[in-house]
Structure formats: structure tokens, C-alpha cells
Write a protein that holds these residues in place. Structure first.
Motif, PDB file in Angstrom:
ATOM      1  N   GLY A 170       1.510   3.014 -15.791  1.00  0.00           N
ATOM      2  CA  GLY A 170       0.286   3.783 -15.554  1.00  0.00           C
ATOM      3  C   GLY A 170      -0.040   4.543 -16.829  1.00  0.00           C
TER       4      GLY A 170
ATOM      5  N   GLY B 254       0.382   7.557 -17.492  1.00  0.00           N
ATOM      6  CA  GLY B 254       1.501   8.453 -17.823  1.00  0.00           C
ATOM      7  C   GLY B 254       2.613   7.717 -18.545  1.00  0.00           C
TER       8      GLY B 254
ATOM      9  N   PHE C 197       8.709  -1.074 -17.841  1.00  0.00           N
ATOM     10  CA  PHE C 197       8.813  -2.080 -16.783  1.00  0.00           C
ATOM     11  C   PHE C 197       7.842  -1.738 -15.670  1.00  0.00           C
ATOM     12  CE2 PHE C 197      12.739  -2.080 -19.114  1.00  0.00           C
ATOM     13  CZ  PHE C 197      13.017  -3.440 -19.258  1.00  0.00           C
TER      14      PHE C 197
ATOM     15  N   ASN D  84       3.670  -4.380 -11.164  1.00  0.00           N
ATOM     16  CA  ASN D  84       2.490  -5.233 -10.996  1.00  0.00           C
ATOM     17  C   ASN D  84       2.329  -6.185 -12.185  1.00  0.00           C
ATOM     18  OD1 ASN D  84       1.885  -4.097  -8.532  1.00  0.00           O
ATOM     19  ND2 ASN D  84       0.654  -2.464  -9.434  1.00  0.00           N
TER      20      ASN D  84
ATOM     21  N   GLY E  74      -2.070   0.990 -13.257  1.00  0.00           N
ATOM     22  CA  GLY E  74      -1.824   1.683 -11.979  1.00  0.00           C
ATOM     23  C   GLY E  74      -3.125   2.094 -11.334  1.00  0.00           C
ATOM     24  N   ARG E  75      -3.267   3.395 -11.095  1.00  0.00           N
ATOM     25  CA  ARG E  75      -4.476   3.905 -10.436  1.00  0.00           C
ATOM     26  C   ARG E  75      -5.679   3.963 -11.371  1.00  0.00           C
ATOM     27  NH1 ARG E  75      -1.842   9.056  -8.061  1.00  0.00           N
ATOM     28  NH2 ARG E  75      -0.077   8.349  -9.314  1.00  0.00           N
ATOM     29  N   CYS E  76      -5.492   3.506 -12.604  1.00  0.00           N
ATOM     30  CA  CYS E  76      -6.646   3.358 -13.497  1.00  0.00           C
ATOM     31  C   CYS E  76      -6.755   1.865 -13.824  1.00  0.00           C
ATOM     32  CB  CYS E  76      -6.436   4.202 -14.755  1.00  0.00           C
ATOM     33  SG  CYS E  76      -7.918   4.360 -15.751  1.00  0.00           S
TER      34      CYS E  76
ATOM     35  N   MET F 182     -14.543   8.385 -13.864  1.00  0.00           N
ATOM     36  CA  MET F 182     -15.232   9.412 -14.659  1.00  0.00           C
ATOM     37  C   MET F 182     -14.314   9.911 -15.771  1.00  0.00           C
ATOM     38  SD  MET F 182     -16.770  11.962 -11.808  1.00  0.00           S
ATOM     39  CE  MET F 182     -17.859  11.434 -10.505  1.00  0.00           C
TER      40      MET F 182
ATOM     41  N   PRO G 271       9.620  -5.110 -10.774  1.00  0.00           N
ATOM     42  CA  PRO G 271       9.816  -3.889  -9.988  1.00  0.00           C
ATOM     43  C   PRO G 271      11.242  -3.352 -10.082  1.00  0.00           C
ATOM     44  CG  PRO G 271       9.338  -5.783  -8.548  1.00  0.00           C
ATOM     45  CD  PRO G 271       9.423  -6.309  -9.954  1.00  0.00           C
TER      46      PRO G 271
ATOM     47  N   TRP H   7      -3.147   1.275  -0.825  1.00  0.00           N
ATOM     48  CA  TRP H   7      -2.813   2.100  -1.991  1.00  0.00           C
ATOM     49  C   TRP H   7      -1.315   2.351  -2.053  1.00  0.00           C
ATOM     50  CZ3 TRP H   7      -5.429   2.600  -6.137  1.00  0.00           C
ATOM     51  CH2 TRP H   7      -6.828   2.677  -6.131  1.00  0.00           C
TER      52      TRP H   7
ATOM     53  N   ALA I 188       0.197  -0.888  -3.253  1.00  0.00           N
ATOM     54  CA  ALA I 188      -0.256  -1.350  -4.578  1.00  0.00           C
ATOM     55  C   ALA I 188       0.488  -0.646  -5.703  1.00  0.00           C
ATOM     56  CB  ALA I 188      -1.759  -1.135  -4.731  1.00  0.00           C
ATOM     57  N   CYS I 189       0.667   0.663  -5.578  1.00  0.00           N
ATOM     58  CA  CYS I 189       1.285   1.421  -6.692  1.00  0.00           C
ATOM     59  C   CYS I 189       2.526   2.202  -6.256  1.00  0.00           C
ATOM     60  CB  CYS I 189       0.264   2.381  -7.303  1.00  0.00           C
ATOM     61  SG  CYS I 189      -1.144   1.576  -8.065  1.00  0.00           S
TER      62      CYS I 189
ATOM     63  N   VAL J 157      -3.353   9.106  -2.958  1.00  0.00           N
ATOM     64  CA  VAL J 157      -3.668   8.636  -4.308  1.00  0.00           C
ATOM     65  C   VAL J 157      -4.036   9.717  -5.319  1.00  0.00           C
ATOM     66  CG1 VAL J 157      -4.331   6.254  -3.911  1.00  0.00           C
ATOM     67  CG2 VAL J 157      -5.975   8.081  -3.453  1.00  0.00           C
ATOM     68  N   PHE J 158      -4.342  10.920  -4.820  1.00  0.00           N
ATOM     69  CA  PHE J 158      -4.794  11.949  -5.767  1.00  0.00           C
ATOM     70  C   PHE J 158      -3.644  12.873  -6.167  1.00  0.00           C
ATOM     71  CE2 PHE J 158      -8.467  10.710  -3.121  1.00  0.00           C
ATOM     72  CZ  PHE J 158      -9.243  10.129  -4.117  1.00  0.00           C
TER      73      PHE J 158
ATOM     74  N   GLY K   9       0.967  11.896 -12.259  1.00  0.00           N
ATOM     75  CA  GLY K   9       0.212  12.805 -11.390  1.00  0.00           C
ATOM     76  C   GLY K   9       1.038  13.575 -10.384  1.00  0.00           C
TER      77      GLY K   9
HETATM   78  C1  LIG Z   1      -9.923   6.207  -6.093  1.00  0.00           C
HETATM   79  C2  LIG Z   1      -9.493   7.050  -7.272  1.00  0.00           C
HETATM   80  C3  LIG Z   1     -10.444   7.639  -8.082  1.00  0.00           C
HETATM   81  C4  LIG Z   1     -10.058   8.408  -9.178  1.00  0.00           C
HETATM   82  N1  LIG Z   1     -11.017   8.930 -10.001  1.00  0.00           N
HETATM   83  C5  LIG Z   1     -10.637   9.573 -11.130  1.00  0.00           C
HETATM   84  C6  LIG Z   1     -11.601   9.928 -12.101  1.00  0.00           C
HETATM   85  O1  LIG Z   1     -12.794   9.644 -11.931  1.00  0.00           O
HETATM   86  N2  LIG Z   1     -11.187  10.568 -13.233  1.00  0.00           N
HETATM   87  C7  LIG Z   1      -9.860  10.857 -13.443  1.00  0.00           C
HETATM   88  O2  LIG Z   1      -9.536  11.455 -14.478  1.00  0.00           O
HETATM   89  N3  LIG Z   1      -8.922  10.506 -12.540  1.00  0.00           N
HETATM   90  C8  LIG Z   1      -9.276   9.848 -11.413  1.00  0.00           C
HETATM   91  N4  LIG Z   1      -8.327   9.416 -10.532  1.00  0.00           N
HETATM   92  C9  LIG Z   1      -6.922   9.767 -10.768  1.00  0.00           C
HETATM   93  C10 LIG Z   1      -6.268   8.911 -11.841  1.00  0.00           C
HETATM   94  O3  LIG Z   1      -6.600   7.560 -11.643  1.00  0.00           O
HETATM   95  C11 LIG Z   1      -4.764   9.099 -11.743  1.00  0.00           C
HETATM   96  O4  LIG Z   1      -4.454  10.474 -11.817  1.00  0.00           O
HETATM   97  C12 LIG Z   1      -3.991   8.396 -12.859  1.00  0.00           C
HETATM   98  O5  LIG Z   1      -4.468   7.097 -13.102  1.00  0.00           O
HETATM   99  C13 LIG Z   1      -2.537   8.362 -12.436  1.00  0.00           C
HETATM  100  O6  LIG Z   1      -1.750   7.854 -13.484  1.00  0.00           O
HETATM  101  P1  LIG Z   1      -0.171   7.898 -13.364  1.00  0.00           P
HETATM  102  O7  LIG Z   1       0.369   7.354 -14.622  1.00  0.00           O
HETATM  103  O8  LIG Z   1       0.286   9.239 -12.955  1.00  0.00           O
HETATM  104  O9  LIG Z   1       0.211   6.990 -12.098  1.00  0.00           O
HETATM  105  P2  LIG Z   1      -0.088   5.485 -11.694  1.00  0.00           P
HETATM  106  O10 LIG Z   1      -1.390   5.051 -12.193  1.00  0.00           O
HETATM  107  O11 LIG Z   1       0.136   5.410 -10.227  1.00  0.00           O
HETATM  108  O12 LIG Z   1       1.045   4.646 -12.452  1.00  0.00           O
HETATM  109  C14 LIG Z   1       2.337   4.465 -11.949  1.00  0.00           C
HETATM  110  C15 LIG Z   1       2.743   3.025 -12.210  1.00  0.00           C
HETATM  111  O13 LIG Z   1       4.086   2.830 -11.750  1.00  0.00           O
HETATM  112  C16 LIG Z   1       4.177   1.538 -11.163  1.00  0.00           C
HETATM  113  N5  LIG Z   1       5.358   1.462 -10.285  1.00  0.00           N
HETATM  114  C17 LIG Z   1       5.532   2.081  -9.101  1.00  0.00           C
HETATM  115  N6  LIG Z   1       6.739   1.780  -8.593  1.00  0.00           N
HETATM  116  C18 LIG Z   1       7.348   0.959  -9.492  1.00  0.00           C
HETATM  117  C19 LIG Z   1       8.619   0.308  -9.512  1.00  0.00           C
HETATM  118  N7  LIG Z   1       9.518   0.437  -8.529  1.00  0.00           N
HETATM  119  N8  LIG Z   1       8.922  -0.464 -10.591  1.00  0.00           N
HETATM  120  C20 LIG Z   1       8.029  -0.620 -11.618  1.00  0.00           C
HETATM  121  N9  LIG Z   1       6.809  -0.039 -11.610  1.00  0.00           N
HETATM  122  C21 LIG Z   1       6.471   0.759 -10.570  1.00  0.00           C
HETATM  123  C22 LIG Z   1       2.862   1.420 -10.412  1.00  0.00           C
HETATM  124  O14 LIG Z   1       2.571   0.088 -10.070  1.00  0.00           O
HETATM  125  C23 LIG Z   1       1.877   2.026 -11.426  1.00  0.00           C
HETATM  126  O15 LIG Z   1       1.364   1.061 -12.297  1.00  0.00           O
HETATM  127  C24 LIG Z   1      -8.687   8.628  -9.436  1.00  0.00           C
HETATM  128  C25 LIG Z   1      -7.723   8.025  -8.626  1.00  0.00           C
HETATM  129  C26 LIG Z   1      -8.122   7.224  -7.566  1.00  0.00           C
HETATM  130  C27 LIG Z   1      -7.076   6.550  -6.735  1.00  0.00           C
END
Ligand SMILES: Cc1cc2nc3c(=O)[nH]c(=O)nc-3n(C[C@H](O)[C@H](O)[C@H](O)COP(=O)(O)OP(=O)(O)OC[C@H]3O[C@@H](n4cnc5c(N)ncnc54)[C@H](O)[C@@H]3O)c2cc1C
Length: 493
Positions: free
Chosen positions: A13, A15, A33, A36, A41-43, A59, A248, A426, A429-430, A437-438, A468
């Protein structure tokens, strides 16, 4: 793995990728690693039949945080002119057919404010100035720093800061001090849903969100929000980071006070000096680590809401819709109660529409349209089970009905295909706990700052967290800061 110091990251993701760059640039041998087949991830992104969808984030706001982090990584971001400010943040539609265009253009705002509630423009300026001050204090004192002990967070000096941050009053009660008109109150508080919370039940600290949007503007990158992931990915690869997809993690193997390796679902194992989990933190404690007690404690915490998202490829363009639209129902409060109390979806829900082709025509084939809808929904709760298939159908009908009222009468028959994510989708998926998800964990005061689960495990000192669900919280700007803070802690240690 070769190299002096090795780091492995679970999850690609925002992060995980951002942390990988910080570490690689400091000489770590880094491998990421991801479960998916693609990063983000959520982006993440979906491309189908020439339609391009941002699956999560849509956004780009708080651009100064992006600037700071990307500059520190040596990545040019705004320089190529492909990230453009939007003239309007979004059009807000109310049930009485009034439309309020949220815009950094003060003259535009003044005209609209005075029409809805005479005298309210001046008050909105105070709301925005104060909210922006909260944002800046928040960045310096709460969001943008690591806390090493509870006294750095909860001390007498910080009491004044917590008061300034308006943590003692709900966002809704706070906005009531500024506007009499309910639609104005809704327009300045619905943004609470960005962090998965209700304005009726979260601190007025979050008045900083519309304030930051109106002060710094909202941007959109060519290629959609996924282009942010692509920029990070490209820098990570040129810094030597290795990416492994469809991989995974199943367990983090620990020994004494050390996290020794990651064991994958395919049975392989990778050892490293440092392990960073970008996957959702409560999920990591629950599924990848042996400590049941901590996982149960995390399970008792408050969780943010989820969303039902529809993505439609259409064979017709609906020019009535701007790039971002927000539909706020007069049943605003009841809708939020259905989400947060009943863990379900309102009958006449408020929702958000993304029409990226308005700014970037490459998001849809010529003459066609790409639309995404985000409808707030309860998270998955084992004590309040929902029939998500039924709720999905019901919500889809409610959305279409509302679109017809907006004049998009024939929209249903122009949908070529639909992709939908329910809270359960959701979750799988992640691997996001409860499909929240937020940020998964909610952003109430007792789950923020020092009280949010820490970015370093307190027993396995070489195990870190980013994303997040750890400090500071949800949303890409926060996640970018999270990566910086986690990397700082790793490098300091
Ligand atoms: C519908 C929606 C709308 C949004 N709108 C906005 C917006 O407009 N602007 C904004 O700034 N933010 C927005 N956000 C929030 C933003 O998308 C997230 O805060 C950010 O993308 C999260 O990133 P992350 O790295 O924390 O987590 P994630 O994106 O969840 O990344 C974690 C990764 O870990 C992987 N993973 C999980 N378990 C395992 C495992 N066992 N082995 C290997 N990999 C694994 C997952 O598949 C994922 O790819 C939105 C979120 C959603 C859901």
C-alpha cells in the motif's frame, strides 16, 4: 537476502512502498511482499474496457504534506504539471434541489452563503481560519510526530493544545455555533466520513478537514490517484527495492524478543533484520502474530465505518456531474445512525460520486463515462450480521432513484458494466479488519496520538507498523506521514 541490513515489508500500500524508499535510501536491502497481484491497496486501480477507476482514494488534498514527503524522498511531484488544482472542490446536492459548490474561490462562496443564510459567509471564514489553525497545530503537535511515552502526549502543557484542537466538543455541536441552516451544518461536517466517523460522535478537531480543503485546495493527478502509487513504485524500484506480488504472508515467526522471519502461504520463509507490517494492524496482531491477549484488546477498540462502492462503465456522458459530487440527504443524521449504530446503510443514503473524466478524459473511452459511487456503510460486525448482497441491491436502487431526481433519468440503462465492493469485499480484498476501510481503528481521542497502536511492537522491537491503522491515521496524507515517522523510528533505533 544479501546486504548488510535487511528489511521486509508486508503490503504494497502507500504506507509500505513509501517506507521502503526511506529505508532503501539509507542503505537497507528492502523487499516488499504483497498478497494481491498489484500494488496500491486502498489506493488501487481498475481498468476495464477503456474505463479507468480509482478503487479507493479519489481526492488529493493537503498538498503540502505530499510536497514535504515527496521532496524528502527526492521525487518530483507537482513539477511536471500533471497534478492540477480543481476550480471547485465538489458540488453538494441537497434534497430540496439546492446545489452548493464548495470552492476555494471566496466570491463564489460568499454569493452562495448569503443566499442560504444571510451573514453566514463571515462566520464561514472564521470557521475556516480556526479549522486551518487546528490543522497546523495538529500537524506540528499531534499528527506529524512520534510519541515515545504517554507523558509527551498527555501532559499539562498539552492540555492547552487539546483544548485548542477542539477535542472537547463534537463536530456537530461545534458547527452549530456558526450556522443556523442545517444544510450548511451538513456541508461543513460530512467530511468526517473521510476518517470513517460521524460528526455527531467525533471531536471538532475534524473541522480541520474542510478548512484544509478550502484553504489549500483539492488536486487531481493525470492518470488518477493511482499515479501517486506509480510514482512511489518507480522511485522504490530505482532505489533497489524488490517487489513480490501474489505473495500473502501467513505468519511472522518470533523468537524471544525478536521477529525473525515471515512465513508465506506458499510455505516459503524470508528472514530479515527489520520487519514492517503495512497490512492492517489489528489483522496483523490477530492473524500473523502469536499474542492473543493484545489481539483481543484491539478487538475491543472502536472501528471506523465501511463503504459500499459501485464503479460503472457507461456508454453515455452525464455532463451535469462535475468531477466530485456529494449528495447529502435530509435524513443525514438517521443515515449516520444506520451506519454507526445499526452497522447497516440508510434507506435514503448520502453518497459521493467521482467522475474523473471531467478532468482527465483518458479515464473513459470517447463518448463514454466512468463513474464511481461511495456510500457509507456499517462495518462488518459479527454481533450484527447483515445480508450485504441484499443491502448492495437496496443501496444501488436508492442511488439510481436519487440520480433520476437529479435529472439523470436514463442512467440505469446506460450502465455497460458494474464492479461493486461491499464491506465484506473490502475485508477480503486488503485484509482490513471488519472492512473498516477508513483506517480500521476509529479516530476518537482515545485512539489517537500516543493512544493509537504504536508503530513499533513493544515486545518484538524489530517489528514495526505503517499505514492508516497506526499513528497518525487514515487518508493518504496521514499514511505518508506514517511512513516517514516509522522510518524515522527504525533509523533512530
Ligand atoms: C473508498 C475509499 C475512499 C478513499 N478516499 C480517499 C481520498 O479521497 N483521499 C485520501 O487521501 N484517502 C482516501 N482514502 C484512504 C486511503 O485510500 C487510505 O488511507 C490509504 O490508501 C491506505 O494506505 P495503507 O498503506 O495504510 O493501507 P492499504 O492500502 O490497505 O495497504 C496495505 C496493503 O497490505 C496488503 N496486505 C494485507 N495483508 C497482507 C498479507 N497477509 N500479506 C501481504 N500483503 C498483505 C494489502 O493487500 C494492501 O495492499 C479512501 C479509502 C477508501 C477505501
Amino acid at each position: 537476502m544479501t546486504g548488510e541490513k535487511s528489511a521486509v515489508i508486508i503490503g504494497a500500500g502507500i504506507g509500505g512502498i513509501t517506507t521502503s524508499i526511506y529505508l532503501a535510501k539509507k542503505g537497507y536491502n528492502v523487499a516488499v511482499f504483497e498478497k494481491n497481484s498489484a500494488p496500491g491497496g486502498r489506493c488501487g486501480q481498475l481498468i476495464r474496457d477503456g474505463h479507468r477507476f480509482d478503487l479507493g482514494a479519489t481526492m488529493l488534498m493537503m498538498p503540502d504534506i505530499y510536497r514535504e514527503i515527496f521532496e524528502s524522498l527526492g521525487i518530483p511531484l507537482f513539477e511536471d504539471g500533471e497534478i492540477k488544482p480543481l476550480a471547485n472542490l465538489y458540488n453538494i446536492y441537497f434534497d430540496n434541489n439546492d446545489v452548493f459548490t464548495f470552492s476555494p474561490d471566496r466570491d463564489k462562496m460568499k454569493l452562495q452563503h448569503e443566499k442560504i443564510e444571510p451573514g453566514s459567509f463571515v462566520k464561514s471564514q472564521k470557521y475556516i481560519t480556526d479549522g486551518y489553525e487546528i490543522f497546523q497545530i495538529g500537524i506540528n503537535k499531534l499528527i506529524g510526530r512520534n510519541f515515545d511515552n504517554v507523558f509527551q502526549f498527555a501532559n499539562f502543557k498539552n492540555l492547552g493544545m487539546l483544548i485548542k484542537l477542539k477535542t472537547y466538543i463534537s463536530n456537530w455541536n461545534y458547527v452549530k455555533k456558526f450556522f443556523q441552516n442545517t444544510h450548511l451544518r451538513m456541508a461543513y461536517t460530512f467530511q468526517n466520513i473521510y476518517v470513517g466517523q460521524s460528526p455527531f460522535n467525533s471531536p471538532a478537531l475534524f473541522s480541520m478537514v474542510p478548512a484544509a480543503e478550502l484553504t489549500e485546495g483539492s488536486f487531481f493527478p493525470k492518470g488518477g490517484m493511482y499515479s501517486i502509487v506509480e510514482k512511489l513504485l518507480s522511485e522504490a524500484r530505482s532505489s533497489g527495492v524488490q517487489f513480490h506480488f501474489n505473495k500473502p504472508a501467513e505468519k511472522i515467526r518470533v523468537n524471544g524478543k525478536k521477529a525473525e522471519s515471515i512465513i508465506f502461504e506458499d510455505g516459503s520463509e524470508v528472514k530479515a533484520d527489520i520487519i514492517v507490517a503495512n497490512a492492517d494492524l489489528p489483522y496483523v496482531y490477530r492473524r500473523l502474530l502469536p499474542d492473543r491477549g493484545k489481539s483481543r484488546r484491539l478487538d475491543r477498540k472502536k472501528y471506523s465505518c465501511s463503504a459500499i462502492c459501485f464503479h460503472w462503465g457507461l456508454d453515455k456522458i452525464y455532463p451535469q456531474l462535475g468531477h466530485h459530487s456529494v449528495i447529502l440527504s435530509d435524513g443525514f443524521r438517521e443515515g449516520l445512525d444506520r451506519i454507526f449504530k445499526d452497522k447497516s446503510v440508510g434507506d435514503h443514503p448520502s453518497f459521493y460520486i467521482h467522475a474523473p473524466a471531467r478532468t482527465d478524459p483518458s479515464a473513459a473511452p470517447a463518448g463514454h463515462d466512468t463513474l464511481s459511487f461511495i456510500v457509507g456503510a456499517g462495518h462488518v460486525d459479527k454481533n450484527m450480521k447483515q445480508d450485504w448482497e441484499y443491502l448492495k441491491k437496496k443501496t444501488r436502487s436508492a442511488v439510481i432513484q436519487r440520480l433520476k431526481q437529479l435529472g439523470l433519468e436514463d442512467i440505469e440503462k446506460h450502465i455497460k458494466f458494474e464492479v461493486c465492493y461491499t464491506p465484506e469485499n473490502w475485508e477480503s480484498a486488503c485484509n482490513i479488519s471488519r472492512g473498516s476501510v477508513f483506517g480500521s481503528l476509529a479516530h476518537n481521542l482515545l485512539q489517537m496520538g500516543y493512544f493509537r497502536p504504536h508503530n513499533q511492537h513493544n515486545r518484538y522491537k524489530n517489528l514495526y507498523f505503517v499505514g492508516g491503522s497506526t499513528h497518525p491515521g487514515n487518508g493518504i496524507p496521514n499514511v505518508l506521514l506514517s511512513a516517514k515517522l516509522t522510518a524515522e523510528r527504525i533509523l533512530k533505533n
